[in-house]
Design a protein around this motif. Sequence first.
Motif, PDB file in Angstrom:
ATOM      1  N   UNK A  84       0.759  -1.092   0.201  1.00 31.88           N
ATOM      2  CA  UNK A  84      -0.141  -0.016  -0.022  1.00 31.88           C
ATOM      3  C   UNK A  84       0.894   1.282   0.055  1.00 31.88           C
ATOM      4  N   UNK A  85       1.991   1.117   0.544  1.00 31.57           N
ATOM      5  CA  UNK A  85       2.817   2.462   0.695  1.00 31.57           C
ATOM      6  C   UNK A  85       3.901   2.341  -0.412  1.00 31.57           C
ATOM      7  N   UNK A  86       4.396   1.429  -0.949  1.00 31.61           N
ATOM      8  CA  UNK A  86       5.217   1.522  -1.898  1.00 31.61           C
ATOM      9  C   UNK A  86       4.968   1.411  -3.063  1.00 31.61           C
ATOM     10  N   UNK A  87       3.562   1.060  -3.663  1.00 31.89           N
ATOM     11  CA  UNK A  87       3.331   0.996  -5.270  1.00 31.89           C
ATOM     12  C   UNK A  87       2.058   1.682  -5.428  1.00 31.89           C
ATOM     13  N   UNK A  88       1.960   1.905  -6.895  1.00 30.58           N
ATOM     14  CA  UNK A  88       0.981   2.938  -7.235  1.00 30.58           C
ATOM     15  C   UNK A  88      -0.189   1.848  -7.526  1.00 30.58           C
ATOM     16  N   UNK A  89      -1.522   2.452  -7.746  1.00 30.71           N
ATOM     17  CA  UNK A  89      -2.506   1.565  -8.015  1.00 30.71           C
ATOM     18  C   UNK A  89      -2.414   0.556  -9.174  1.00 30.71           C
ATOM     19  N   UNK A  90      -2.962  -0.463  -9.123  1.00 29.48           N
ATOM     20  CA  UNK A  90      -2.981  -1.526 -10.462  1.00 29.48           C
ATOM     21  C   UNK A  90      -3.910  -1.271 -11.128  1.00 29.48           C
ATOM     22  N   UNK A  91      -4.223  -1.341 -12.378  1.00 32.77           N
ATOM     23  CA  UNK A  91      -5.255  -1.267 -13.392  1.00 32.77           C
ATOM     24  C   UNK A  91      -6.264  -2.446 -12.630  1.00 32.77           C
ATOM     25  N   UNK A  92      -7.685  -1.983 -13.025  1.00 33.90           N
ATOM     26  CA  UNK A  92      -8.658  -2.959 -12.506  1.00 33.90           C
ATOM     27  C   UNK A  92      -8.366  -4.334 -13.142  1.00 33.90           C
ATOM     28  N   UNK A  93      -8.737  -5.370 -12.286  1.00 37.16           N
ATOM     29  CA  UNK A  93      -8.695  -6.693 -12.477  1.00 37.16           C
ATOM     30  C   UNK A  93      -7.377  -7.108 -12.206  1.00 37.16           C
ATOM     31  N   UNK A  94      -6.362  -6.541 -11.716  1.00 37.93           N
ATOM     32  CA  UNK A  94      -4.999  -7.017 -11.216  1.00 37.93           C
ATOM     33  C   UNK A  94      -5.337  -6.626  -9.721  1.00 37.93           C
ATOM     34  N   UNK A  95      -5.101  -7.812  -8.734  1.00 36.54           N
ATOM     35  CA  UNK A  95      -4.920  -7.410  -7.343  1.00 36.54           C
ATOM     36  C   UNK A  95      -3.552  -6.696  -6.843  1.00 36.54           C
ATOM     37  N   UNK A  96      -3.992  -6.149  -5.627  1.00 31.85           N
ATOM     38  CA  UNK A  96      -2.495  -5.607  -4.923  1.00 31.85           C
ATOM     39  C   UNK A  96      -2.578  -4.129  -5.435  1.00 31.85           C
ATOM     40  N   UNK A  97      -1.448  -3.566  -5.352  1.00 29.80           N
ATOM     41  CA  UNK A  97      -1.152  -2.210  -5.777  1.00 29.80           C
ATOM     42  C   UNK A  97      -1.385  -1.371  -4.355  1.00 29.80           C
ATOM     43  N   UNK A  98      -1.124   0.010  -4.615  1.00 27.88           N
ATOM     44  CA  UNK A  98      -1.169   0.752  -3.277  1.00 27.88           C
ATOM     45  C   UNK A  98      -1.401   2.269  -3.894  1.00 27.88           C
ATOM     46  N   UNK A  99      -1.040   2.871  -2.690  1.00 27.64           N
ATOM     47  CA  UNK A  99      -1.533   4.597  -2.994  1.00 27.64           C
ATOM     48  C   UNK A  99      -0.144   5.179  -2.863  1.00 27.64           C
ATOM     49  N   UNK A 100       0.770   4.657  -2.821  1.00 29.98           N
ATOM     50  CA  UNK A 100       2.231   5.434  -2.772  1.00 29.98           C
ATOM     51  C   UNK A 100       1.925   6.964  -3.620  1.00 29.98           C
ATOM     52  N   UNK A 101       1.669   6.939  -4.757  1.00 24.49           N
ATOM     53  CA  UNK A 101       1.544   8.272  -5.423  1.00 24.49           C
ATOM     54  C   UNK A 101       0.488   9.224  -4.633  1.00 24.49           C
TER      55      UNK A 101
END
Lengths: 333, 277
Positions: free
Chosen positions: B48-65
């Motif tokens: 959540x702290x290190x990556x940017x949102x993933x496109x829909x359909x992919x799990x994971x991603x974060x709100x770093x940006x």
Amino acid sequence: MEKESSTGRKAVSAEQSVSQTRSMKKILSGDSIFKGITICFALSILFILLLMVYEMGRESFPSIRQFGLKFITSSTWDAVAEDFGALPFIYGSVISSLLALLLATPLSVGTAIFVTEISQKRIGGIISALVELLAAIPSVIYGLWGVLVMAPWLQRSVQPFLIDHFGYLPFFQGAPYGVSMMAAVIILMIMIVPIITSISKEVLMAIPQSQREAAVALGATRWEMIRMAVLPYGRSGILGAVILGLGRAIGETMAVTMVIGNTPQISLSLLSPAYTMPSVIANEFAETTTRMHSAALMEIGLILLAVTLLVNVLARLLVWSVTRGTAGGGRIQ
Amino acid sequence: MKQVNIRSAKNLVMTFLMFSATVAVLIPLAIIFIHIAKMGFSSISLDFFTSIPKPTGETGGGMANGIVGSGVLIAMASAIGLPIGIFGAIYLVEYGGGKLSSIIRFAADVLNGIPSIITGMVAYTLIVVPMKGFSALAGAVALALIMIPIVLRTAEEQLKMVPNSLREASLALGVPLWRTTFRVTLRSALKGVATGVLLAIARIAGETAPLLFTALGNMFWSKKLTEPIAAMPLQIFNFAISPYEDWHRLAWAGALVLVMFMFTISLATRYFSRQRN
């Protein structure tokens, strides 16, 4: 002789130059510069307020000229035909705010009375801190909770129940959508309780203790004391608190936008989706393509601005009339 | 005797009603907090702290940006808003007292009551239209407009509480008023002013409406201050109204982080004000 006069002249010119540098110093001294800077910053606040009003007025002018009074009486909102009437949004804002106020006022005033007049001081302090916490939660988080938790719950259990048992009333007709006027009213109620409670509390605490003592000395019970000595004294201040709550409710954007369903219609039913003035701005303003569309949204903003200005001025005068003279009186956050 | 019984019964009933009102106010608070904690803690991860949102359909991603974007917006808004608020407060306390100060105080209170979405509209006409594009700068200006009245009023309150004898002592030693203000008045009110600043930051950190058509939001990192920029509240909003379960989880995690941030600030301000007393 000559020497003397020359030194005399010198003395005069020296005196002159001293007084000159003194006055120069006075003009350029730190203090006057500092005063100038602070006054500029202070005035800029006034300037910002006037600028906001001016910009809103200027930008909405095409719409005002085009539609005139029809803007607030027509319920057509057609971006393609460039025909704009704001009645559904005004209706949605007024009804959602007033209903929320109706529900929030007894709860807030009751809580304020409980905290100031009934509970122990320590418990009152804890309750006040918790209510302040409620005020600190951002609007978008209320919206998140509202759209993902509350609206589905309303759709599943509350609204079908109302339709089954009270469906004959015009207020509970239609299908259970979840996102609806009802959802907006509940979210708004939760959101304006803290502001009404904290200002009412401030008003009640500003009431002189002698008022209470006089009532109790005459043999009043606690409730009689509250009803006869406390509430009449704080009436206008509490009214001010309620009006400030109204101002907050009318301007509330995110949470309402997320749960009200965003459908421009005028319906008596609390179960049907509706739309409010801030919501339509939030949804459409970034994507306007024509000048008239953005001017119409600007005019809605201008109406909103006028209403909130009026409400705030009125409320502040009312609260101030009670709390003036006490420490920190009239300070409203 | 009977009269008294009716009266005390009424007293009891009303006391109970006031108590119920208080409970009714606190119940939503509890429910909302439980949900945020439950959904937030189950959704949050290091990602959540290190990556940017993933496109829909992919799990994971974060709100770093979004986290960085909010930080940038808050820093810029503070750079604009704090000087105006604090210097304005200095004027009100050190030089004010006349009609002009009551007008300025009143203007600040009125400004404080203006819905934040209108602040966004004004920032749009002032910055976005002339610069022909949504930008971080416009978002910061909108947030600064919200910040100014809060900082002004709290800083004023704090500066007013500095005893006059402190100022007089400094002035009597020949220190000019402006140095007195910086070295003595501001310094002794520092904690109180800092509290006001923190409160203002807490307020703008959660603001969404004024960013909708200024900062706009961004699914990726933004490189320039003249580009649209991501912000946490905007991401929470967009993900919450999306139909995707994965994005809902991100929104809950974001809500948890935001509420924790507010909570920390609230504790910090309490600590400051307790120390002062």
